[in-house]
Motif scaffolding. Structure first.
Motif, PDB file in Angstrom:
ATOM      1  N   GLU A  23       1.039  -1.492   0.310  1.00 60.47           N
ATOM      2  CA  GLU A  23      -0.211   0.107  -0.131  1.00 60.47           C
ATOM      3  C   GLU A  23       0.436   1.411  -0.224  1.00 60.47           C
ATOM      4  N   GLY A  32       3.544   1.672  -2.115  1.00 60.52           N
ATOM      5  CA  GLY A  32       3.829   1.762  -3.104  1.00 60.52           C
ATOM      6  C   GLY A  32       4.288   0.189  -4.262  1.00 60.52           C
ATOM      7  N   LYS A  69      -6.657  -1.579   1.058  1.00 61.35           N
ATOM      8  CA  LYS A  69      -6.338  -0.421   0.453  1.00 61.35           C
ATOM      9  C   LYS A  69      -6.180  -0.432  -1.086  1.00 61.35           C
ATOM     10  N   ARG A  70      -6.180  -0.107  -2.089  1.00 61.20           N
ATOM     11  CA  ARG A  70      -6.047   0.236  -3.642  1.00 61.20           C
ATOM     12  C   ARG A  70      -4.383   0.236  -3.639  1.00 61.20           C
ATOM     13  N   GLN A 129      -0.870   1.261  -5.435  1.00 64.35           N
ATOM     14  CA  GLN A 129      -0.966   2.204  -6.387  1.00 64.35           C
ATOM     15  C   GLN A 129       0.620   2.154  -7.081  1.00 64.35           C
ATOM     16  N   ARG A 183       0.702   2.164 -16.887  1.00 64.91           N
ATOM     17  CA  ARG A 183       0.098   3.440 -16.562  1.00 64.91           C
ATOM     18  C   ARG A 183      -1.500   3.186 -15.918  1.00 64.91           C
ATOM     19  N   ASP A 239      -2.165   0.938 -14.027  1.00 60.03           N
ATOM     20  CA  ASP A 239      -2.314   1.504 -12.589  1.00 60.03           C
ATOM     21  C   ASP A 239      -3.499   2.195 -12.757  1.00 60.03           C
ATOM     22  N   LYS A 240      -3.970   3.172 -13.569  1.00 59.78           N
ATOM     23  CA  LYS A 240      -4.987   3.312 -13.968  1.00 59.78           C
ATOM     24  C   LYS A 240      -6.683   2.452 -13.985  1.00 59.78           C
ATOM     25  N   ASP A 262      -8.601  -2.412  -7.990  1.00 58.39           N
ATOM     26  CA  ASP A 262     -10.074  -1.796  -7.290  1.00 58.39           C
ATOM     27  C   ASP A 262     -10.314  -3.303  -6.269  1.00 58.39           C
ATOM     28  N   ILE A 281       4.654   6.302  -1.682  1.00 57.64           N
ATOM     29  CA  ILE A 281       3.693   6.440  -2.105  1.00 57.64           C
ATOM     30  C   ILE A 281       2.829   6.572  -0.794  1.00 57.64           C
TER      31      ILE A 281
END
Length: 274
Positions: free
Chosen positions: A11, A13, A41-42, A44, A73, A76-77, A82, A202
């Motif tokens: 969580e 990074g 937690k999502r 990143q 990217r 990651d998006k 989720d 992160i």
């Protein structure tokens, strides 16, 4: 038969390519990938891992191609990351010996922990993704240690990438405290690849400087006199298979690491790289 892979991320990074590489291999095989984080937690990606212009200080060059940056990217998006499984909600936490009525608490702990044996039956392999984040919340995560031990007892492969390999050094049965990689051959983030400054995470405004521990030294000690750490410094890739462990040194080894895990599942690969 459709296979199912449990993939654990920090969580704080993860490195984009170190998730992308294995996931591409799994998607090509039609595997289902389930993601998990310490508290649900999502996850990143670390920003430098998505930037093809970022020059890795120890290597003196970019380690992210434009193609990988775009794909990482997008991943990651995407909605794929989720709602990950929460290790904290799934796996019990070992109580302190100093708590009131410790024997009853330990009995309850082991009863609940025994359910992990059944839980891991639905999965074919475990993956621990690297990056700097795992230093914070995966390397010494007791719940993750128990999950790793459950996969090992079930004779199912475990892939560790970069600093994700640290979890394997610290995951130990509490009865004998012996390393589960004792006598094994592994690779991992070598001393030459460590930052002198700039280890970041992160969600926190903190530059740790160099990593808090040299993973190579820990792995050298954990594998013992009959095992070995392979840094393979100077070689473009370093992936070691010593079943049930598949270990990948760093970012450039992510795609190969994923493919080798697939080979353990589909072709019975038990040794590679040493």
């Amino acid at each position: 038969m459709s296979r199912k892979i449990l993939t654990v991320l920090s969580e704080y990074g993860y490195w984009g390519e170190e998730l992308l590489g294995p996931l591409v291999a799994f998607d090509e095989q039609g595997y289902e990938t389930v993601f998990a984080t310490p508290n649900g937690k999502r996850p990143q990606a670390l920003p430098p891992s998505l930037d093809p212009g970022y020059v890795d200080p120890p290597l003196g060059r970019s380690v992210t191609t434009p193609e990988v940056a775009v794909a990482a990217r997008e991943l990651d998006k995407s909605a794929r990351l989720d709602n990950p499984v929460s290790l904290a909600e799934w796996i019990p936490e070992r109580p302190y010996d100093s708590e009131p009525n410790p024997l009853r608490l330990m009995e309850a702990y082991y009863r609940e922990l025994a359910e992990l044996e059944g839980d891991v039956e639905q999965y074919d392999a475990l993956v621990i993704v690297g990056g700097s984040g795992p230093i914070v919340d995966l390397a010494n995560n007791g719940r993750l240690h128990e999950l790793v031990l459950a996969f090992v007892r079930a004779d199912k492969p475990v892939l560790g990438l970069c600093y994700g390999v640290a979890t394997l050094a610290f995951a130990r049965d509490w009865d004998d405290r012996a390393s589960i990689i004792w006598g094994k051959h592994v690779t991992g983030h070598c001393k030459e690849y460590d930052y002198k400054d700039g280890t970041g995470f992160i969600g926190v405004d903190f530059n740790m400087g160099p990593p808090p521990y040299p993973l190579e030294y820990i792995l050298r000690d954990a594998t013992g006199p009959d095992g070995r750490f392979h840094g393979n410094v100077g070689k473009e890739t370093s992936v070691i298979v010593d079943y049930p462990f598949v270990t990948a040194r760093s970012t450039p080894d992510s795609f190969l690491g994923g493919r080798k895990l697939v080979e353990t599942l589909e072709s019975g690969l038990r040794r590679f790289g040493w």
